[in-house]
Design a protein around this motif. Structure first.
Motif, PDB file in Angstrom:
ATOM      1  N   ASP A   1       0.619  -1.181  -0.072  1.00 29.86           N
ATOM      2  CA  ASP A   1      -0.015   0.049   0.266  1.00 29.86           C
ATOM      3  C   ASP A   1       0.698   1.149   0.007  1.00 29.86           C
ATOM      4  OD1 ASP A   1      -2.097  -1.624   0.225  1.00 29.86           O
ATOM      5  OD2 ASP A   1      -2.520  -1.440   2.248  1.00 29.86           O
ATOM      6  N   ARG A   2       2.002   0.943   0.642  1.00 33.70           N
ATOM      7  CA  ARG A   2       3.172   2.580   0.182  1.00 33.70           C
ATOM      8  C   ARG A   2       3.665   2.394  -0.781  1.00 33.70           C
ATOM      9  NH1 ARG A   2       6.420   0.934   4.998  1.00 33.70           N
ATOM     10  NH2 ARG A   2       7.559   2.829   4.505  1.00 33.70           N
ATOM     11  N   GLY A   3       3.347   1.676  -1.558  1.00 31.18           N
ATOM     12  CA  GLY A   3       4.274   2.048  -2.717  1.00 31.18           C
ATOM     13  C   GLY A   3       5.287   0.492  -3.405  1.00 31.18           C
ATOM     14  N   GLY A   4       5.610  -0.133  -2.986  1.00 29.24           N
ATOM     15  CA  GLY A   4       6.630  -1.180  -2.250  1.00 29.24           C
ATOM     16  C   GLY A   4       6.608  -3.264  -3.106  1.00 29.24           C
ATOM     17  N   GLU A   5       6.981  -3.597  -3.399  1.00 31.18           N
ATOM     18  CA  GLU A   5       6.651  -4.529  -3.966  1.00 31.18           C
ATOM     19  C   GLU A   5       6.514  -6.111  -3.508  1.00 31.18           C
ATOM     20  OE1 GLU A   5       5.776  -5.132  -6.669  1.00 31.18           O
ATOM     21  OE2 GLU A   5       5.515  -3.622  -7.667  1.00 31.18           O
ATOM     22  N   ILE A   6       6.056  -6.691  -3.603  1.00 30.69           N
ATOM     23  CA  ILE A   6       6.510  -8.150  -2.623  1.00 30.69           C
ATOM     24  C   ILE A   6       6.915  -9.367  -3.879  1.00 30.69           C
ATOM     25  CG2 ILE A   6       5.910  -9.826  -1.025  1.00 30.69           C
ATOM     26  CD1 ILE A   6       4.469  -8.231   0.146  1.00 30.69           C
ATOM     27  N   LEU A   7       7.861  -9.830  -4.237  1.00 26.57           N
ATOM     28  CA  LEU A   7       7.821 -10.863  -5.268  1.00 26.57           C
ATOM     29  C   LEU A   7       8.399 -12.330  -4.793  1.00 26.57           C
ATOM     30  CD1 LEU A   7       9.848  -8.348  -7.522  1.00 26.57           C
ATOM     31  CD2 LEU A   7       7.876  -9.308  -7.393  1.00 26.57           C
ATOM     32  N   PHE A   8       7.448 -13.711  -5.552  1.00 23.82           N
ATOM     33  CA  PHE A   8       7.792 -14.873  -5.242  1.00 23.82           C
ATOM     34  C   PHE A   8       9.224 -15.602  -6.562  1.00 23.82           C
ATOM     35  CE2 PHE A   8       4.251 -13.000  -2.845  1.00 23.82           C
ATOM     36  CZ  PHE A   8       4.425 -13.673  -1.623  1.00 23.82           C
ATOM     37  N   VAL A   9       9.979 -16.759  -5.658  1.00 25.06           N
ATOM     38  CA  VAL A   9       9.486 -17.752  -7.098  1.00 25.06           C
ATOM     39  C   VAL A   9       9.736 -18.931  -7.738  1.00 25.06           C
ATOM     40  CG1 VAL A   9      11.938 -18.000  -5.505  1.00 25.06           C
ATOM     41  CG2 VAL A   9      12.119 -18.275  -7.840  1.00 25.06           C
ATOM     42  N   GLU A  10       9.028 -19.451  -7.689  1.00 21.57           N
ATOM     43  CA  GLU A  10       8.314 -21.067  -8.453  1.00 21.57           C
ATOM     44  C   GLU A  10       9.117 -21.875  -8.790  1.00 21.57           C
ATOM     45  OE1 GLU A  10       3.729 -21.988  -8.744  1.00 21.57           O
ATOM     46  OE2 GLU A  10       5.039 -20.808 -10.562  1.00 21.57           O
ATOM     47  N   ALA A  11       9.037 -22.485  -8.070  1.00 18.96           N
ATOM     48  CA  ALA A  11       9.971 -24.222  -9.304  1.00 18.96           C
ATOM     49  C   ALA A  11       8.992 -25.207  -9.215  1.00 18.96           C
ATOM     50  CB  ALA A  11      10.636 -24.161  -8.112  1.00 18.96           C
ATOM     51  N   ALA A  12       9.669 -25.298 -10.586  1.00 21.50           N
ATOM     52  CA  ALA A  12       8.008 -26.575 -11.973  1.00 21.50           C
ATOM     53  C   ALA A  12       8.377 -27.336 -10.730  1.00 21.50           C
ATOM     54  CB  ALA A  12       8.881 -26.444 -12.860  1.00 21.50           C
ATOM     55  N   GLY A  13       7.021 -27.749 -10.333  1.00 21.91           N
ATOM     56  CA  GLY A  13       6.739 -28.895  -9.594  1.00 21.91           C
ATOM     57  C   GLY A  13       6.962 -28.790  -7.447  1.00 21.91           C
ATOM     58  N   LEU A  14       7.484 -28.122  -7.862  1.00 18.79           N
ATOM     59  CA  LEU A  14       7.669 -27.781  -5.882  1.00 18.79           C
ATOM     60  C   LEU A  14       7.121 -26.423  -5.727  1.00 18.79           C
ATOM     61  CD1 LEU A  14      11.711 -28.230  -5.987  1.00 18.79           C
ATOM     62  CD2 LEU A  14      10.193 -29.653  -5.062  1.00 18.79           C
ATOM     63  N   GLY A  15       7.090 -25.488  -6.335  1.00 17.90           N
ATOM     64  CA  GLY A  15       5.883 -24.561  -5.506  1.00 17.90           C
ATOM     65  C   GLY A  15       6.291 -23.239  -5.521  1.00 17.90           C
ATOM     66  N   ILE A  16       5.889 -22.655  -4.126  1.00 20.39           N
ATOM     67  CA  ILE A  16       6.391 -21.000  -4.272  1.00 20.39           C
ATOM     68  C   ILE A  16       7.614 -21.262  -3.132  1.00 20.39           C
ATOM     69  CG2 ILE A  16       6.007 -18.824  -2.978  1.00 20.39           C
ATOM     70  CD1 ILE A  16       5.054 -18.958  -5.203  1.00 20.39           C
ATOM     71  N   VAL A  17       9.428 -21.395  -3.698  1.00 18.39           N
ATOM     72  CA  VAL A  17      10.208 -21.568  -3.079  1.00 18.39           C
ATOM     73  C   VAL A  17      11.227 -20.643  -2.444  1.00 18.39           C
ATOM     74  CG1 VAL A  17      10.246 -24.067  -3.945  1.00 18.39           C
ATOM     75  CG2 VAL A  17      11.744 -21.639  -4.547  1.00 18.39           C
ATOM     76  N   GLY A  18      10.481 -19.351  -2.598  1.00 18.47           N
ATOM     77  CA  GLY A  18      11.543 -18.269  -2.337  1.00 18.47           C
ATOM     78  C   GLY A  18      10.712 -17.049  -2.281  1.00 18.47           C
ATOM     79  N   THR A  19      11.208 -16.011  -1.288  1.00 16.02           N
ATOM     80  CA  THR A  19      10.097 -14.361  -1.474  1.00 16.02           C
ATOM     81  C   THR A  19      11.480 -13.608  -1.413  1.00 16.02           C
ATOM     82  OG1 THR A  19       8.109 -13.340  -1.075  1.00 16.02           O
ATOM     83  CG2 THR A  19       9.382 -14.357   0.446  1.00 16.02           C
TER      84      THR A  19
END
Length: 329
Positions: free
Chosen positions: A213-231
């Motif tokens: 809400d303050r103009g920032g970003e949250i991103l994730f990395v998804e690995a095939a077959g494993l789902g979300i593995v990092g942020t």
């Protein structure tokens, strides 16, 4: 027999071969301009074309219009300014901002070139590209579109990961359904070596309020077959100062180079945001992470430590990143 290593290397040398081709065509065009007594070089063309088409432009606007780096735009403008063809003027109503503008001499020269040179250059280049197999401009447009959708370095990394039998990695933007992943990955990373602090809990339990809400970003990395593995998050802190924070990868996904992939994508996103200063806070115990940050262009910064280090009791390393210089690298 004449050898041509770039031709022999095929697609491996595509970028170098295109650069060589561009330099050769620009050199020929510059010679043609010189034959007509026109003092500009072919490399000046993009900025001249943008100014005559769109009118006066700030450096930022010129970068967007031409699609080259800010230092390159500045170099071209400086060269044209020495020739008396461009100058800078204050933006109406804001003397702090300046625009690049054609001088009367520049306008006259461009008008002359439009009638005496540009049609010849256009027809000569078109004839050079004509053939039964393909339309070169269509192919170039397809290539540019493909690079815009997914940069070459990302494609190279994906190929390397696939060749090593590792799952393909993909960047994922924040959605409400991923809030539990942001919470879980951050808690796992912090509690592996440290103790959750009040600031940690405030951020991971209120990601939208504290970051998005303050103009920032949250991103994730998804690995095939494993789902979300990092942020990882880009969190506004003070004015245009942002903290790269809450970067972590699940222990079960270590070894996939997910952290390196994610950090590179996060820095790409940061360069698209109005960030004047980017910093991070960490600890010497996180030696692998510190090395990764250094590799990406972060440098140890005593001033950042003085201003922001007290945000976490565990912080004994503060680093900052010059987004412009790392982009050039």
């Amino acid at each position: 027999m004449t050898r041509d290593i770039l031709a022999e290397m095929g697609y491996l040398a595509l970028g170098s071969r295109l650069k060589r081709l561009a330099e050769r065509m620009q050199a020929d065009a510059t010679k043609a301009f010189s034959d007509r007594g026109i003092p500009v070089q072919a490399a000046h063309f993009p900025l001249l074309a943008a100014l005559t088409t769109y009118g006066p432009l700030s450096v930022t606007e010129a970068v967007e219009a031409v699609g080259i780096s800010q230092p390159a735009v500045t170099r071209i403008h400086n060269s044209l300014q020495k020739l008396g063809l461009t100058h800078t003027v204050p933006v109406p109503g804001d003397n702090r901002q300046k625009q690049i503008r054609l001088t009367p001499e520049g306008e006259a020269l461009v008008a002359e070139m439009k009638h005496t040179m540009w049609p010849h250059v256009r027809r000569a280049a078109q004839a050079l590209c004509e053939g039964p197999d393909t339309d070169l401009l269509t192919q170039i447009a397809r290539l540019e579109s493909g690079l815009q959708a997914r940069p070459l370095h990302a494609r190279i990394q994906e190929e390397a990961v696939a060749a090593n039998g590792l799952p393909t990695l993909r960047l994922v933007n924040y959605e409400d359904r991923l809030a539990p992943d942001f919470d879980a990955i951050t808690r796992e990373w912090v509690t592996d070596m440290f103790t959750l602090e009040a600031n940690d809990i405030k951020i991971i339990e209120n990601p939208k309020t504290m970051i998005l809400d303050r103009g920032g970003e949250i991103l994730f990395v998804e690995a095939a077959g494993l789902g979300i593995v990092g942020t990882c998050a880009l969190m506004p802190v003070d004015g245009d100062s942002f903290e790269l924070t809450k970067m972590g990868v699940r222990a079960s996904a270590r070894g996939l180079k997910a952290g390196e992939f994610l950090l590179a994508r996060v820095l790409e996103r940061a360069r698209q945001m109005p960030i004047g200063e980017l910093f991070l806070l960490t600890n010497k115990k996180c030696a692998a992470a510190v090395h990764l940050y250094e590799k990406a262009g972060f440098v140890h910064d005593a001033d950042i430590m003085e201003r922001y280090g007290k945000r976490y009791a565990r912080c004994n390393v503060a680093m900052s990143c010059d987004l412009k210089s790392t982009a050039a690298n």
